[in-house]
Design a protein around this motif. Structure first.
Motif, PDB file in Angstrom:
ATOM      1  N   ASN A 155       0.818  -1.212   0.000  1.00 56.09           N
ATOM      2  CA  ASN A 155       0.000   0.000   0.000  1.00 56.09           C
ATOM      3  C   ASN A 155       0.855   1.266   0.000  1.00 56.09           C
ATOM      4  O   ASN A 155       0.541   2.240  -0.684  1.00 56.09           O
ATOM      5  CB  ASN A 155      -0.955   0.005   1.183  1.00 56.09           C
ATOM      6  CG  ASN A 155      -2.032  -1.068   1.052  1.00 56.09           C
ATOM      7  OD1 ASN A 155      -2.276  -1.589  -0.028  1.00 56.09           O
ATOM      8  ND2 ASN A 155      -2.641  -1.410   2.169  1.00 56.09           N
ATOM      9  N   GLU A 156       1.945   1.241   0.751  1.00 54.08           N
ATOM     10  CA  GLU A 156       2.837   2.403   0.787  1.00 54.08           C
ATOM     11  C   GLU A 156       3.507   2.613  -0.562  1.00 54.08           C
ATOM     12  O   GLU A 156       3.667   3.759  -1.012  1.00 54.08           O
ATOM     13  CB  GLU A 156       3.861   2.239   1.898  1.00 54.08           C
ATOM     14  CG  GLU A 156       3.252   2.387   3.283  1.00 54.08           C
ATOM     15  CD  GLU A 156       4.253   2.207   4.408  1.00 54.08           C
ATOM     16  OE1 GLU A 156       5.477   2.281   4.165  1.00 54.08           O
ATOM     17  OE2 GLU A 156       3.811   1.987   5.548  1.00 54.08           O
ATOM     18  N   ILE A 157       3.914   1.542  -1.226  1.00 54.15           N
ATOM     19  CA  ILE A 157       4.515   1.651  -2.556  1.00 54.15           C
ATOM     20  C   ILE A 157       3.511   2.250  -3.537  1.00 54.15           C
ATOM     21  O   ILE A 157       3.839   3.155  -4.308  1.00 54.15           O
ATOM     22  CB  ILE A 157       5.020   0.283  -3.050  1.00 54.15           C
ATOM     23  CG1 ILE A 157       6.237  -0.149  -2.237  1.00 54.15           C
ATOM     24  CG2 ILE A 157       5.330   0.313  -4.543  1.00 54.15           C
ATOM     25  CD1 ILE A 157       6.650  -1.591  -2.434  1.00 54.15           C
ATOM     26  N   MET A 158       2.281   1.770  -3.506  1.00 56.19           N
ATOM     27  CA  MET A 158       1.259   2.292  -4.416  1.00 56.19           C
ATOM     28  C   MET A 158       0.960   3.762  -4.117  1.00 56.19           C
ATOM     29  O   MET A 158       0.735   4.547  -5.034  1.00 56.19           O
ATOM     30  CB  MET A 158      -0.015   1.444  -4.346  1.00 56.19           C
ATOM     31  CG  MET A 158       0.167   0.010  -4.827  1.00 56.19           C
ATOM     32  SD  MET A 158       0.922  -0.138  -6.466  1.00 56.19           S
ATOM     33  CE  MET A 158      -0.347   0.563  -7.486  1.00 56.19           C
ATOM     34  N   ASP A 159       0.977   4.153  -2.843  1.00 57.08           N
ATOM     35  CA  ASP A 159       0.762   5.553  -2.474  1.00 57.08           C
ATOM     36  C   ASP A 159       1.861   6.454  -3.050  1.00 57.08           C
ATOM     37  O   ASP A 159       1.581   7.551  -3.538  1.00 57.08           O
ATOM     38  CB  ASP A 159       0.705   5.726  -0.951  1.00 57.08           C
ATOM     39  CG  ASP A 159      -0.576   5.187  -0.335  1.00 57.08           C
ATOM     40  OD1 ASP A 159      -1.553   4.943  -1.088  1.00 57.08           O
ATOM     41  OD2 ASP A 159      -0.587   4.985   0.895  1.00 57.08           O
TER      42      ASP A 159
END
Length: 63
Positions: A11-15
């Motif tokens: 999720n952090e990578i996608m953010d």
């Protein structure tokens, strides 16, 4: 890596990708590039195939 940490990392990578305006297949190209830079010194290369979702769920016997 436990599932919870895996999902948090994903999720952090996608953010971050969204923050920089990466959309659609550009996200895939960025991730593949990063993986290739990481794996290349070990003699490996990432090959990704992106395809559309099927119109029906034939694998589960559903249409």
């Amino acid at each position: 890596m436990k599932r919870e940490k895996f999902l948090q990392c994903r999720n952090e990578i996608m953010d971050v990708l969204k923050k920089y305006g990466a959309e659609g297949s550009t996200q895939t190209r960025i991730l593949a590039s990063a993986l290739n830079e990481h794996l290349n010194p070990s003699g490996f290369q990432v090959k990704l195939l992106v395809s559309g979702l099927p119109a029906s769920d034939e694998g589960n016997g559903k249409n």
